[in-house]
Design an enzyme around this catalytic site. Sequence first.
Site, mmCIF file in Angstrom:
data_model
loop_
_atom_site.group_PDB
_atom_site.id
_atom_site.type_symbol
_atom_site.label_atom_id
_atom_site.label_comp_id
_atom_site.label_asym_id
_atom_site.label_seq_id
_atom_site.Cartn_x
_atom_site.Cartn_y
_atom_site.Cartn_z
ATOM 1 N N GLY A 45 0.836 -1.192 0.000
ATOM 2 C CA GLY A 45 0.000 0.000 0.000
ATOM 3 C C GLY A 45 0.871 1.241 0.000
ATOM 4 O O GLY A 45 2.019 1.211 0.457
ATOM 5 N N GLN A 50 3.202 9.866 1.124
ATOM 6 C CA GLN A 50 4.485 9.164 1.231
ATOM 7 C C GLN A 50 5.441 9.486 0.093
ATOM 8 O O GLN A 50 6.633 9.162 0.174
ATOM 9 C CB GLN A 50 4.245 7.654 1.307
ATOM 10 C CG GLN A 50 3.555 7.244 2.601
ATOM 11 C CD GLN A 50 3.361 5.752 2.669
ATOM 12 O OE1 GLN A 50 2.379 5.239 2.163
ATOM 13 N NE2 GLN A 50 4.313 5.044 3.256
ATOM 14 N N CYS A 94 5.613 -0.219 7.472
ATOM 15 C CA CYS A 94 5.307 0.941 6.643
ATOM 16 C C CYS A 94 6.535 1.284 5.804
ATOM 17 O O CYS A 94 7.655 1.299 6.329
ATOM 18 C CB CYS A 94 4.943 2.122 7.543
ATOM 19 S SG CYS A 94 4.567 3.625 6.640
ATOM 20 N N LEU A 95 6.329 1.574 4.526
ATOM 21 C CA LEU A 95 7.460 1.913 3.650
ATOM 22 C C LEU A 95 8.152 3.199 4.091
ATOM 23 O O LEU A 95 9.300 3.445 3.714
ATOM 24 C CB LEU A 95 6.987 2.050 2.200
ATOM 25 C CG LEU A 95 6.510 0.752 1.522
ATOM 26 C CD1 LEU A 95 5.959 1.053 0.135
ATOM 27 C CD2 LEU A 95 7.639 -0.266 1.437
ATOM 28 N N HIS A 136 -4.648 1.526 7.078
ATOM 29 C CA HIS A 136 -3.293 2.081 7.221
ATOM 30 C C HIS A 136 -3.092 3.255 6.256
ATOM 31 O O HIS A 136 -2.549 4.296 6.634
ATOM 32 C CB HIS A 136 -2.286 0.954 6.961
ATOM 33 C CG HIS A 136 -0.850 1.347 7.016
ATOM 34 N ND1 HIS A 136 0.020 0.869 7.981
ATOM 35 C CD2 HIS A 136 -0.111 2.168 6.228
ATOM 36 C CE1 HIS A 136 1.226 1.395 7.768
ATOM 37 N NE2 HIS A 136 1.179 2.174 6.715
ATOM 38 N N GLU A 137 -3.561 3.090 5.010
ATOM 39 C CA GLU A 137 -3.351 4.145 4.008
ATOM 40 C C GLU A 137 -4.272 5.343 4.241
ATOM 41 O O GLU A 137 -3.857 6.488 4.033
ATOM 42 C CB GLU A 137 -3.516 3.594 2.589
ATOM 43 C CG GLU A 137 -2.583 2.439 2.225
ATOM 44 C CD GLU A 137 -1.125 2.676 2.580
ATOM 45 O OE1 GLU A 137 -0.663 3.827 2.549
ATOM 46 O OE2 GLU A 137 -0.431 1.694 2.902
ATOM 47 N N HIS A 140 -2.661 7.460 6.693
ATOM 48 C CA HIS A 140 -1.598 8.306 6.118
ATOM 49 C C HIS A 140 -2.160 9.632 5.608
ATOM 50 O O HIS A 140 -1.553 10.691 5.800
ATOM 51 C CB HIS A 140 -0.920 7.610 4.938
ATOM 52 C CG HIS A 140 0.246 6.750 5.319
ATOM 53 N ND1 HIS A 140 1.357 7.243 5.959
ATOM 54 C CD2 HIS A 140 0.489 5.434 5.131
ATOM 55 C CE1 HIS A 140 2.233 6.262 6.151
ATOM 56 N NE2 HIS A 140 1.735 5.146 5.662
HETATM 57 NI NI NI Z 1 2.575 3.258 5.665
#
Ligand code: NI
Length: 173
Positions: A45, A50, A94-95, A136-137, A140
């Site tokens: 995701g 991000q 998380c990236l 989660h997204e 963000h």
């Molecule tokens: Ni994340």
Amino acid sequence: MVRDIVVLGHPALRSHAEPVAEFDDELRTLVDDLFETMYHAEGIGLAANQIGILRQVLVVDIGDKENAEAGRVALVNPKITAATHELDRQSEGCLSIPGVEEVVERPWGVRVEGFDPEGNAVTVEAEALLGRALQHEVDHLEGTLFIDRLSPLKRRLLVKKWKKSRTEAGSIK
Ligand code: NI
């Protein structure tokens, strides 16, 4: 195009993304870039914050081979409009905080309403991994990170571990 993913400490991760008003080619390029960047980073995701863009756009692909289309979603201006009482505890990463994971408690299933990149209203009912990834997204886009959903102690330990791994990797000067 693969874009750079910003990491913890970048202000975009702590900002509210703005709703998208125009469903134009620029938006569709952003969606393509989000997918490309997510696949390149081997994530499931990615939210526009991000890559430093404060617009309410997210992509998710949980890599479901048997039902690929159902597991691949691009949503614009998404809102969580319902959630199950049943909670689920699973490890999450998380990236933007690469290399660390922790168990996060979230509703097992959610209903997300928003728009597809063409501007059509869509409702996604998602459970388990897809439901978690969408939550989660959406977080963000509101400037919330998964570490905010941990106890203060766990959050401190995780951030400390992350900073240490970054220093050892030579990423922080
Ligand atoms: Ni994340």
